[in-house]
Scaffold this active site. Structure first.
Site, PDB file in Angstrom:
ATOM      1  N   THR A 198      32.029  33.229  39.543  1.00 44.30           N
ATOM      2  CA  THR A 198      30.842  34.198  40.162  1.00 44.30           C
ATOM      3  C   THR A 198      29.862  33.670  39.412  1.00 44.30           C
ATOM      4  OG1 THR A 198      30.168  36.130  40.539  1.00 44.30           O
ATOM      5  CG2 THR A 198      31.285  36.066  38.365  1.00 44.30           C
ATOM      6  N   ARG A 199      28.554  33.796  40.109  1.00 45.61           N
ATOM      7  CA  ARG A 199      27.102  33.714  39.721  1.00 45.61           C
ATOM      8  C   ARG A 199      26.201  34.690  40.395  1.00 45.61           C
ATOM      9  NH1 ARG A 199      25.844  31.183  44.742  1.00 45.61           N
ATOM     10  NH2 ARG A 199      23.664  31.686  44.825  1.00 45.61           N
ATOM     11  N   HIS A 203      30.626  43.536  43.004  1.00 49.19           N
ATOM     12  CA  HIS A 203      30.728  44.658  43.683  1.00 49.19           C
ATOM     13  C   HIS A 203      32.167  45.269  43.844  1.00 49.19           C
ATOM     14  CE1 HIS A 203      26.408  44.850  43.509  1.00 49.19           C
ATOM     15  NE2 HIS A 203      26.383  43.685  44.212  1.00 49.19           N
ATOM     16  N   HIS A 206      34.451  42.210  45.308  1.00 48.56           N
ATOM     17  CA  HIS A 206      34.863  41.417  44.578  1.00 48.56           C
ATOM     18  C   HIS A 206      36.142  41.859  43.336  1.00 48.56           C
ATOM     19  CE1 HIS A 206      30.511  40.593  44.961  1.00 48.56           C
ATOM     20  NE2 HIS A 206      30.992  39.173  45.332  1.00 48.56           N
ATOM     21  N   ARG A 292      35.453  32.554  50.151  1.00 50.95           N
ATOM     22  CA  ARG A 292      34.362  31.958  51.269  1.00 50.95           C
ATOM     23  C   ARG A 292      33.010  31.552  50.700  1.00 50.95           C
ATOM     24  NH1 ARG A 292      29.888  33.725  54.119  1.00 50.95           N
ATOM     25  NH2 ARG A 292      29.752  33.347  56.334  1.00 50.95           N
TER      26      ARG A 292
END
Length: 571
Positions: A198-199, A203, A206, A292
């Site tokens: 992740t960058r 929330h 996720h 995605r």
């Protein structure tokens, strides 16, 4: 520096010199070598080579390795590796080098971090590299922009010997090396670890995705956010890490771990997804999530996505058998209001009411001070991001004027400064091009390189003003689109940015030229004069366009103030 065995295939290469006596000897001899100071991206790459995050690489790539990774997604050894890891240098420095010699590498503060045994020196074709690696030469792609506009023309390759890792003063308890994490997982008896890239802040969707992934393999989750270079405009990693720490409390004990990855992302979509999987294998993961639009950079100049939403999943499928790490593929998760939970978008029923908020919409809600629904995120995360991204009327911002000499930029800028001071609420700083040259850029000429550097300096100061909650008003010709884009990225990382294109025609600008500069330029007495013997690249998407033939300076100022009111920057 012997290889360390790994439980999920391959070897973990450690390039750190662990013999104190030998390290002391090498440090004493550094003055004998040519020195090279690394930039932030190069330091990220160096660190991951040294600790084994980029195993099996043992240094910056030589030409064969570079060409293999670029064109075949493989190293000469046959191992899968889709990303060129290169050390670029200036032409003058490159011409002073000879293969076989040793270079001393230093960090930004001047501390020695490694030595490189130079094996290769070559000049790549960066256009071909961009087309092959990113599938485009559109420089709105951040990876392409960096490659074409911010890398030096020569590459040097060779094996590294690490003297000291780059210094990090933040979150030391979260900065584990591959060896650290493998040891930790082994001690805890954990064999199934799902890596999550992740960058962005995490929330509820996720967290649900990682829950589902861990449950599907009966394992634990490694939340492994990138804290090196990401996409310009991303939320800073200090804020993100505080959000991740708050999210951890929503996982059952021993099921989720947080560790930081000092990676410089390229935003290369499908190829980057494959690269990320290899890196997580090196960090001890047995599984890796690809969702995605993995590592997608957004849209191109025409408004079309650079990569399809599931291109990364399809691409990695071609290599999965060779990876020694299993790929977990997920569709986008949406919130089903009917069921009161998150589900994959392909599992929804016809007519079912589903809800989703994109990252762009979420940010806009923060900027507008709009409420964030409970189903979307956690209260602690929202509060953290509301501090980092306050409503526009509490933010600093920059108004960036660009246009030909004589277009009327400076006059409008001074009028705007006065009007904003009259309104009050923020400090206002005027950065006029001529004034900045006299104060900050006295040593610069008017070559393309120097003009770009001058605008970058203006942009840097504007960023600092904006970060402090003030208003920066910049007035300069700023003829090059790439430089203006750089300034936009700088400023939007900390506040608002409004580009004002003063589009007054050339012939009108010439008629206003009391200094006779245009006349001298047409006679060849002045070189590199914008509009005559140096190009002006018209802004593609300015927030405001003003032609001072049609509008007085007072009216132009009113247009800008009205825009600021409409967008919520002033009340």
């Amino acid at each position: 520096m012997s290889p360390l065995p790994t439980p999920h295939g391959g070897t973990l290469v450690n390039r750190m010199l662990e013999d104190p006596g030998l390290r002391k000897s090498l440090m004493a001899s550094l003055s004998e070598y040519k020195s090279l100071h690394l930039n932030p991206r190069q330091l990220c790459d160096l660190e991951l080579i040294l600790v084994g995050g980029f195993s099996p690489l043992t240094g910056f790539m030589n030409q064969r390795e570079y060409e293999g990774s670029l064109f075949e997604n493989r190293l000469p050894s046959g191992e899968v590796w889709p990303m060129p890891i290169t050390l670029d240098v200036e032409e003058g420095f490159a011409r002073s080098l000879k293969t076989g010699e040793t270079l001393a590498l230093y960090d930004i503060e001047g501390f020695p971090v490694a030595i490189l045994k130079l094996s290769d020196l070559w000049k790549p074709d960066r256009i071909i590299e961009a087309k092959t690696l990113f599938g485009t030469v559109d420089d709105t792609h951040p990876g392409v922009n960096y490659l074409l506009h911010h890398t030096h023309p020569y590459y040097v390759g060779g094996e590294l010997t690490g003297l000291a890792l780059p210094k990090h003063y933040d979150f030391p308890n979260l900065r584990q090396t591959p060896r650290d994490l493998r040891h930790k997982f082994s001690e805890m008896g954990l064999e199934r670890i799902v890596g999550f890239q992740t960058r962005n802040p995490m929330h509820r969707a996720h967290v649900e995705l990682t829950f589902q992934a861990a449950y599907s393999v009966e394992g634990s989750v490694l939340i492994h956010p990138v804290v090196g270079l990401t996409k310009p405009g991303d939320v800073d990693y200090f804020t993100r890490v505080r959000c991740y720490e708050k999210v951890l409390s929503y996982y059952p004990q021993r099921t989720a771990f947080l560790s930081l990855l000092p990676l410089a992302m390229r935003m290369a979509g499908p190829r980057e997804a494959l690269w990320h999987a290899i890196i997580r294998k090196n960090y001890g993961c047995s599984h890796f999530i690809i969702g995605r639009d993995h590592a997608g950079p957004g849209k191109d100049k025409s408004g079309k996505d650079f990569y399809g939403p599931y291109d990364a999943q399809h691409f990695v499928s071609n290599w999965e058998k060779e990876l020694s790490i299993q790929i977990l593929r997920f569709q986008e998760l949406v919130y089903s209001e009917d069921r009161g939970k998150y589900i994959a978008v392909d599992k929804t029923n016809p007519g079912e009411k589903v809800l989703t908020i994109s990252g762009t919409e979420f940010r806009q809600r923060l900027l507008d001070g709009a409420p964030i629904p409970e189903w979307f995120s956690y209260p602690e995360v929202i509060r953290e991001l509301q501090v980092r991204i306050p409503p526009k009327f509490r933010q600093g911002f920059t108004v960036f004027f660009t246009g030909l000499s004589g277009a009327g930029k400076s006059t409008i800028a001074r009028a705007l400064m006065t009007r904003l001071l009259e309104i009050g609420g923020r400090s206002v700083t005027l950065l006029d091009g001529d004034h900045v040259r006299r104060i900050l850029s006295t040593e610069l000429g008017f070559s393309a390189e120097h003009r770009e550097l001058n605008i970058r300096r203006i942009g840097y100061v504007a960023m600092e003003v904006t970060k402090a909650g003030g208003v920066g008003i910049c007035s300069s010709i700023a003829p090059y689109a790439s430089t203006r884009r750089h300034v936009r990225h700088l400023v939007t990382s900390v506040g608002g940015f409004i580009e004002v294109y003063v589009s007054t025609p050339l012939e009108v600008c010439e008629s206003r030229d009391t200094k006779g500069l245009y006349t001298k330029a047409r006679k060849g007495l002045i070189q590199n004069f914008t509009g005559i013997n140096d190009p002006y690249e018209v802004p593609e998407y300015p927030e405001i366009t003003i032609n001072t033939v049609d509008h007085s300076h007072e009216r132009a100022c009113q247009i800008i103030v009205a825009y600021l009111e409409k967008e919520g920057y002033i009340r």
